[in-house]
Scaffold this motif. Sequence first.
Motif, short mmCIF file in Angstrom:
data_model
loop_
_atom_site.label_atom_id
_atom_site.label_comp_id
_atom_site.label_asym_id
_atom_site.label_seq_id
_atom_site.Cartn_x
_atom_site.Cartn_y
_atom_site.Cartn_z
N ASN A 106 0.86 -1.19 0.00
CA ASN A 106 0.00 0.00 0.00
C ASN A 106 0.89 1.23 0.00
OD1 ASN A 106 -2.26 -1.57 0.17
ND2 ASN A 106 -2.50 -1.33 2.38
N VAL A 107 0.64 2.15 -0.92
CA VAL A 107 1.43 3.38 -1.01
C VAL A 107 0.49 4.57 -0.94
CG1 VAL A 107 2.98 4.74 -2.44
CG2 VAL A 107 3.25 2.28 -2.35
N ASN A 108 0.77 5.49 -0.03
CA ASN A 108 0.01 6.74 0.10
C ASN A 108 0.95 7.90 -0.12
OD1 ASN A 108 -2.35 5.34 0.85
ND2 ASN A 108 -1.65 5.25 2.97
N ILE A 109 0.45 8.95 -0.77
CA ILE A 109 1.24 10.16 -1.00
C ILE A 109 0.59 11.27 -0.18
CG2 ILE A 109 2.02 11.80 -2.72
CD1 ILE A 109 1.48 9.35 -4.73
N GLU A 110 1.39 11.92 0.67
CA GLU A 110 0.83 12.97 1.53
C GLU A 110 1.81 14.13 1.67
OE1 GLU A 110 1.91 10.67 5.69
OE2 GLU A 110 -0.04 10.34 4.75
N GLU A 118 4.41 7.15 1.64
CA GLU A 118 4.25 6.27 2.79
C GLU A 118 3.99 4.85 2.28
OE1 GLU A 118 0.55 6.25 5.33
OE2 GLU A 118 1.88 7.50 6.56
N ILE A 119 4.84 3.91 2.66
CA ILE A 119 4.76 2.53 2.17
C ILE A 119 4.35 1.63 3.34
CG2 ILE A 119 6.02 0.64 1.07
CD1 ILE A 119 7.99 3.02 0.14
N ARG A 120 3.22 0.92 3.16
CA ARG A 120 2.70 0.04 4.21
C ARG A 120 2.59 -1.39 3.69
NH1 ARG A 120 -0.02 2.71 8.45
NH2 ARG A 120 -0.20 4.94 8.11
N LYS A 149 4.57 -4.70 9.72
CA LYS A 149 3.73 -3.66 10.30
C LYS A 149 4.38 -2.29 10.23
CE LYS A 149 0.33 -6.26 11.61
NZ LYS A 149 -0.86 -6.22 10.74
N ILE A 150 5.69 -2.26 10.04
CA ILE A 150 6.41 -0.99 10.02
C ILE A 150 5.96 -0.14 8.83
CG2 ILE A 150 8.37 -1.91 8.72
CD1 ILE A 150 10.17 -0.09 10.40
#
Length: 191
Positions: free
Chosen positions: A100-104, A113-115, A121-122
């Motif tokens: 999962n990648v989010n851009i903020e 942000e890489i999940r 979990k990090i």
Amino acid sequence: MKYILSTEKLVVPDGVEVKILARTVTVAGSRGKLTKDLKHLNVSFVRQSPAVIEIQLHHGLRKDVATLRTVKTLIENMITGVTKGYKYKMRYVYAHFPINVNIENVDGKTQVEIRNFIGEKIVRRVTMLPGVTVEASTNVKDELVLSGNSLENVSQSAADIQQACHVKNKDIRKFLDGIYVSERGYIIEDA
């Protein structure tokens, strides 16, 4: 053996303005302006005409002469950046756990942000360098698009993202998960 005088010629295309003051190079074009400090290199610049700049090095050894081509390439990359711009495409690769990648935006800086990387979990956060815009691709699944005028900043940001997803304590031949650069190109493509 010292070479008495070594030179490289740099041709400046139309629509691009190159200013050199005390080995600080400023390149301005249709897409913006880039500045690079070359004070650590012992080269001199001579403007032979408005469109031709000669880069000179006096009494240099072989390793010193090699910096001439480096300086020429750096300025050419800046010229390409302010005329065409650079674009890197990155793809997510995973076998089981979807990344999962989010851009903020945090404090005016863009963060990726890489999940859920290999189920960990990090949360990995990578801050983009100045002038780099990052967005999720609209037509391709699991793809990031990094773009900007500075080749150094765009490619370093892509490298930071790739290195954040480094598989540790596992066989990297089997665990190929990560975010990798899939394509390099220009924002404005030649017709």
